[in-house]
Design a protein around this motif. Structure first.
Motif, PDB file in Angstrom:
ATOM      1  N   UNK A  78      21.022  19.813 -38.747  1.00  0.00           N
ATOM      2  CA  UNK A  78      19.682  19.509 -39.526  1.00  0.00           C
ATOM      3  C   UNK A  78      18.829  20.441 -38.823  1.00  0.00           C
ATOM      4  N   UNK A  79      18.812  20.649 -37.534  1.00  0.00           N
ATOM      5  CA  UNK A  79      17.999  21.525 -36.725  1.00  0.00           C
ATOM      6  C   UNK A  79      18.259  23.060 -36.706  1.00  0.00           C
ATOM      7  N   UNK A  80      19.420  23.260 -37.548  1.00  0.00           N
ATOM      8  CA  UNK A  80      20.065  24.454 -37.645  1.00  0.00           C
ATOM      9  C   UNK A  80      20.037  25.143 -36.201  1.00  0.00           C
ATOM     10  N   UNK A  81      20.630  24.435 -35.367  1.00  0.00           N
ATOM     11  CA  UNK A  81      20.987  25.107 -34.157  1.00  0.00           C
ATOM     12  C   UNK A  81      22.261  25.982 -33.891  1.00  0.00           C
ATOM     13  N   UNK A 121      28.714  28.444 -40.111  1.00  0.00           N
ATOM     14  CA  UNK A 121      29.980  28.188 -38.959  1.00  0.00           C
ATOM     15  C   UNK A 121      30.048  26.626 -39.058  1.00  0.00           C
ATOM     16  N   UNK A 122      29.185  25.914 -39.075  1.00  0.00           N
ATOM     17  CA  UNK A 122      29.156  24.308 -39.078  1.00  0.00           C
ATOM     18  C   UNK A 122      28.483  23.753 -40.185  1.00  0.00           C
ATOM     19  N   UNK A 123      29.215  23.274 -41.376  1.00  0.00           N
ATOM     20  CA  UNK A 123      28.472  22.493 -42.415  1.00  0.00           C
ATOM     21  C   UNK A 123      27.731  21.226 -41.882  1.00  0.00           C
ATOM     22  N   UNK A 128      36.301  31.893 -45.956  1.00  0.00           N
ATOM     23  CA  UNK A 128      35.132  31.347 -45.090  1.00  0.00           C
ATOM     24  C   UNK A 128      34.481  30.236 -45.758  1.00  0.00           C
ATOM     25  N   UNK A 129      35.227  29.324 -46.238  1.00  0.00           N
ATOM     26  CA  UNK A 129      34.510  28.279 -46.730  1.00  0.00           C
ATOM     27  C   UNK A 129      34.589  27.054 -45.830  1.00  0.00           C
ATOM     28  N   UNK A 130      33.740  27.112 -44.924  1.00  0.00           N
ATOM     29  CA  UNK A 130      33.653  25.972 -43.928  1.00  0.00           C
ATOM     30  C   UNK A 130      33.716  24.491 -44.454  1.00  0.00           C
ATOM     31  N   UNK A 131      32.848  24.234 -45.225  1.00  0.00           N
ATOM     32  CA  UNK A 131      32.823  22.800 -45.864  1.00  0.00           C
ATOM     33  C   UNK A 131      34.226  22.311 -46.340  1.00  0.00           C
TER      34      UNK A 131
END
Length: 271
Positions: free
Chosen positions: A38-41, A46-48, A225-228
């Motif tokens: 949520x903070x888009x760190x 890369x991380x859904x 590249x479908x990380x979800x």
């Protein structure tokens, strides 16, 4: 009239007492995951986020279920075969010093070899069907089963064996009445390790060569590249391991209500 009206409530409280810590840890992990996304760190590709991952799991539930069933079947089949072979091998090793000295080094050597390195050989030898995945699952799950069973069979009090021999008990009856029951706590410890490793073995086999299963799903998602979907596959794979572990633990509780570890649960849950 019930002699223990609070018995069911007591068992429920005991379950809640044992469960709240891992549940709290799981919630904390999801909270950290949500906070990072949520903070888009970390970039979403890369991380859904947990919401996106759960949304994919809901939207593609039929697709995931189809492949989950395949991996679960491979895991359970490999685990059962590993248990049968491992228990039989352990019994033979305990009753035959020659077999133990011959087989034990071979087992250690086989355990050291990375299964991901030899999995392609099974695909070449056995094809792309069910068999190579089950074989890898068996190889990974076999070692903890046989080691725990050997330890359990050797941990029997020698005085009990001498007493049985003095009373004229046959070796078969001694095994059935003394050795095998006494080995069950050790065996179940190995089974809980083996059943989770069997999941890894099945997925490793699917990584090497498969067109179905969670390993296939994870590889496809990684290539696209479908990380979800990749995270969804990893979550479902972890869930399979947790469910199977819990089932083995329930079987242990049903079969070993007499063991000291069960009698001491009330004390340990308060720590």
């Amino acid at each position: 009239m019930s002699m223990n009206p609070g018995g069911s409530e007591g068992r429920l409280l005991a379950v809640l007492e044992r469960s709240w810590r891992p549940v709290a840890l799981l919630v904390a992990c999801f909270a950290v995951w949500w906070a990072i996304t949520s903070t888009q760190l970390v970039p979403p590709y890369l991380v859904p986020s947990p919401g996106t991952t759960l949304g994919v799991m809901t939207e593609k539930s039929s697709y995931l279920w189809q492949h989950t069933w395949v991996t679960t079947y491979e895991t359970v089949l490999g685990f059962v075969i590993a248990v049968v072979i491992g228990v039989l091998a352990a019994v033979v090793m305990v009753y035959s010093t020659t077999v133990e000295k011959t087989l034990y080094p071979v087992l250690l050597f086989a355990q050291v070899i990375p299964k991901i390195a030899i999995a392609p050989l099974f695909v070449v030898w056995l094809g792309f069907g069910l068999t190579p995945k089950v074989v890898v699952a068996v190889l990974i799950a076999f070692f903890p089963v046989v080691i725990s069973m050997v330890t359990g069979l050797k941990s029997v009090d020698p005085e009990m064996l001498q007493l049985a021999a003095t009373m004229g008990a046959s070796p078969l009856k001694t095994f059935a009445k003394i050795r095998f029951p006494a080995s069950l706590p050790h065996l179940f410890s190995g089974l809980k390790v083996a059943v989770t490793l069997a999941v890894t073995g099945a997925v490793v086999g699917e990584f090497v060569g498969a067109n179905e299963g969670l390993g296939f799903v994870i590889l496809q998602a990684n290539g696209n590249l479908d990380t979800p979907m990749l995270f969804a596959g990893l979550l479902v794979m972890s869930l399979i391991g947790v469910v199977l572990f819990v089932l083995v633990e329930i079987a242990e509780q049903l079969m070993l209500p007499w063991h000291a570890s069960r009698r001491g649960e009330a004390a340990t849950t308060t720590l």
